[in-house]
Design an enzyme around this catalytic site. Structure first.
Site, PDB file in Angstrom:
ATOM      1  N   LYS A  54     -25.031 -49.955  15.696  1.00  0.00           N
ATOM      2  CA  LYS A  54     -25.580 -48.978  14.746  1.00  0.00           C
ATOM      3  C   LYS A  54     -25.187 -49.319  13.299  1.00  0.00           C
ATOM      4  O   LYS A  54     -24.298 -50.151  13.072  1.00  0.00           O
ATOM      5  CB  LYS A  54     -25.102 -47.581  15.148  1.00  0.00           C
ATOM      6  CG  LYS A  54     -25.627 -47.126  16.512  1.00  0.00           C
ATOM      7  CD  LYS A  54     -25.225 -45.687  16.821  1.00  0.00           C
ATOM      8  CE  LYS A  54     -25.779 -45.222  18.161  1.00  0.00           C
ATOM      9  NZ  LYS A  54     -25.524 -43.781  18.405  1.00  0.00           N
ATOM     10  N   TYR A  64     -35.226 -41.817  20.610  1.00  0.00           N
ATOM     11  CA  TYR A  64     -34.419 -40.595  20.773  1.00  0.00           C
ATOM     12  C   TYR A  64     -35.303 -39.380  21.046  1.00  0.00           C
ATOM     13  O   TYR A  64     -34.979 -38.273  20.611  1.00  0.00           O
ATOM     14  CB  TYR A  64     -33.558 -40.374  19.522  1.00  0.00           C
ATOM     15  CG  TYR A  64     -32.354 -41.291  19.417  1.00  0.00           C
ATOM     16  CD1 TYR A  64     -31.514 -41.524  20.511  1.00  0.00           C
ATOM     17  CD2 TYR A  64     -32.016 -41.903  18.213  1.00  0.00           C
ATOM     18  CE1 TYR A  64     -30.401 -42.351  20.415  1.00  0.00           C
ATOM     19  CE2 TYR A  64     -30.897 -42.739  18.099  1.00  0.00           C
ATOM     20  CZ  TYR A  64     -30.099 -42.948  19.212  1.00  0.00           C
ATOM     21  OH  TYR A  64     -28.986 -43.767  19.111  1.00  0.00           O
ATOM     22  N   ASN A 118     -21.363 -43.261  15.991  1.00  0.00           N
ATOM     23  CA  ASN A 118     -20.497 -43.692  17.086  1.00  0.00           C
ATOM     24  C   ASN A 118     -20.712 -45.157  17.502  1.00  0.00           C
ATOM     25  O   ASN A 118     -20.580 -45.524  18.665  1.00  0.00           O
ATOM     26  CB  ASN A 118     -20.635 -42.740  18.280  1.00  0.00           C
ATOM     27  CG  ASN A 118     -22.068 -42.622  18.756  1.00  0.00           C
ATOM     28  OD1 ASN A 118     -22.949 -43.325  18.276  1.00  0.00           O
ATOM     29  ND2 ASN A 118     -22.297 -41.753  19.717  1.00  0.00           N
ATOM     30  N   HIS A 161     -25.165 -47.897  20.656  1.00  0.00           N
ATOM     31  CA  HIS A 161     -26.038 -47.269  21.643  1.00  0.00           C
ATOM     32  C   HIS A 161     -26.057 -48.163  22.866  1.00  0.00           C
ATOM     33  O   HIS A 161     -26.089 -49.393  22.743  1.00  0.00           O
ATOM     34  CB  HIS A 161     -27.482 -47.145  21.121  1.00  0.00           C
ATOM     35  CG  HIS A 161     -28.464 -46.887  22.234  1.00  0.00           C
ATOM     36  ND1 HIS A 161     -28.676 -45.631  22.755  1.00  0.00           N
ATOM     37  CD2 HIS A 161     -29.251 -47.730  22.960  1.00  0.00           C
ATOM     38  CE1 HIS A 161     -29.566 -45.716  23.736  1.00  0.00           C
ATOM     39  NE2 HIS A 161     -29.930 -46.980  23.893  1.00  0.00           N
ATOM     40  N   GLU A 213     -36.462 -49.310  27.148  1.00  0.00           N
ATOM     41  CA  GLU A 213     -35.967 -49.652  25.807  1.00  0.00           C
ATOM     42  C   GLU A 213     -36.097 -51.147  25.526  1.00  0.00           C
ATOM     43  O   GLU A 213     -36.440 -51.546  24.412  1.00  0.00           O
ATOM     44  CB  GLU A 213     -34.507 -49.190  25.666  1.00  0.00           C
ATOM     45  CG  GLU A 213     -34.394 -47.671  25.655  1.00  0.00           C
ATOM     46  CD  GLU A 213     -32.958 -47.157  25.694  1.00  0.00           C
ATOM     47  OE1 GLU A 213     -32.015 -47.976  25.632  1.00  0.00           O
ATOM     48  OE2 GLU A 213     -32.791 -45.928  25.784  1.00  0.00           O
TER      49      GLU A 213
HETATM   50  P1  IDP Z   1     -25.466 -41.381  24.031  1.00  0.00           P
HETATM   51  O1  IDP Z   1     -25.656 -42.256  22.806  1.00  0.00           O
HETATM   52  O2  IDP Z   1     -24.016 -41.311  24.427  1.00  0.00           O
HETATM   53  O3  IDP Z   1     -26.368 -41.762  25.174  1.00  0.00           O
HETATM   54  P2  IDP Z   1     -27.207 -39.084  23.517  1.00  0.00           P
HETATM   55  O4  IDP Z   1     -26.951 -37.696  23.997  1.00  0.00           O
HETATM   56  O5  IDP Z   1     -28.320 -39.841  24.153  1.00  0.00           O
HETATM   57  O6  IDP Z   1     -25.816 -39.869  23.615  1.00  0.00           O
HETATM   58  O7  IDP Z   1     -27.456 -38.989  21.944  1.00  0.00           O
HETATM   59  C1  IDP Z   1     -27.944 -40.092  21.249  1.00  0.00           C
HETATM   60  C2  IDP Z   1     -27.210 -40.226  19.929  1.00  0.00           C
HETATM   61  O8  IDP Z   1     -27.476 -39.060  19.126  1.00  0.00           O
HETATM   62  C3  IDP Z   1     -25.692 -40.259  20.037  1.00  0.00           C
HETATM   63  O9  IDP Z   1     -25.176 -41.545  20.338  1.00  0.00           O
HETATM   64  C4  IDP Z   1     -25.272 -39.803  18.664  1.00  0.00           C
HETATM   65  O10 IDP Z   1     -25.379 -40.856  17.708  1.00  0.00           O
HETATM   66  C5  IDP Z   1     -26.330 -38.742  18.360  1.00  0.00           C
HETATM   67  N1  IDP Z   1     -25.853 -37.396  18.744  1.00  0.00           N
HETATM   68  C6  IDP Z   1     -25.791 -36.883  19.992  1.00  0.00           C
HETATM   69  N2  IDP Z   1     -25.286 -35.629  19.975  1.00  0.00           N
HETATM   70  C7  IDP Z   1     -25.014 -35.360  18.682  1.00  0.00           C
HETATM   71  C8  IDP Z   1     -24.470 -34.201  18.005  1.00  0.00           C
HETATM   72  O11 IDP Z   1     -24.119 -33.175  18.610  1.00  0.00           O
HETATM   73  N3  IDP Z   1     -24.311 -34.301  16.654  1.00  0.00           N
HETATM   74  C9  IDP Z   1     -24.688 -35.405  15.952  1.00  0.00           C
HETATM   75  N4  IDP Z   1     -25.212 -36.505  16.536  1.00  0.00           N
HETATM   76  C10 IDP Z   1     -25.368 -36.484  17.886  1.00  0.00           C
HETATM   77 MG    MG Z   2     -28.436 -41.576  25.380  1.00  0.00          MG
END
Ligand code: IDP
Ligand code: MG
Length: 154
Positions: A9, A49, A112, A115, A126
């Site tokens: 990212k 997303y 974070n 991905h 994907e």
């Molecule tokens: P993942 O990346 O662990 O699979 P997902 O639920 O698919 O998690 O969410 C995709 C991305 O969206 C996350 O990696 C993060 O960058 C962002 N995200 C998810 N939940 C939140 C939130 O509560 N606040 C801000 N960003 C979020």
């Molecule tokens: Mg995810």
């Protein structure tokens, strides 16, 4: 052999820590079979997303993910979808297991670092979104015959 998609990212790119994330996967003896740096578009992110489209933080994700280029990569290995999800750690970096990428390199839920495709179906979808099949490389590691025991190789 199974393949999965990761995205390094914008925080990873701008902090110059891509090599640290890649080395985690190479150290685990997972094979890199494609890599390219791109700036993602809003349309690509809406598709990628789509499960989060109605969340209040969705505009923030799009803003973050388009703030700098990303590196898209396809990695190959036995059960690699699950293995890389485990190496990445859970979404909230503050709750990830110590030793995972998200724990070791981030304090954020949104920013974070990495991905990783959630399951095999998502991985196939994907990979098809970002790469064409003929782009994916096939090659042998120098010590390929030490990677798996014979019964693990399809
Ligand atoms: P993942 O990346 O662990 O699979 P997902 O639920 O698919 O998690 O969410 C995709 C991305 O969206 C996350 O990696 C993060 O960058 C962002 N995200 C998810 N939940 C939140 C939130 O509560 N606040 C801000 N960003 C979020
Ligand atoms: Mg995810």
């Amino acid at each position: 052999m199974q393949k999965t998609l990761i995205i390094l990212k914008p925080d990873t790119i701008t902090r110059w820590i891509s090599w640290k994330i890649i080395s985690r996967l190479e150290d685990k003896w997972i094979k890199l079979v494609w890599s390219k740096m791109v700036r993602l578009t809003e349309d690509q992110l809406k598709a990628h997303y789509s499960h989060l489209a109605d969340k209040p933080f969705f505009p923030g994700i799009v803003e973050f993910m388009t703030s700098a280029p990303v590196i898209l990569q396809v990695w190959e290995g036995k059960d690699v979808v699950e293995v890389i999800r485990l190496i990445a750690g859970v979404t909230n970096s503050r709750q990830a297991q110590p030793g995972t990428i998200r724990w070791d390199f981030s304090m954020s839920i949104g920013n974070n670092v990495i991905h990783a495709s959630e399951n095999l179906e998502a991985a196939n979808e994907e990979i098809a979104r970002f790469f064409s099949e003929e782009e994916i490389y096939s090659y042998a590691r120098a010590d390929e015959n030490m990677l798996y025991s014979p019964d693990e190789v399809n």
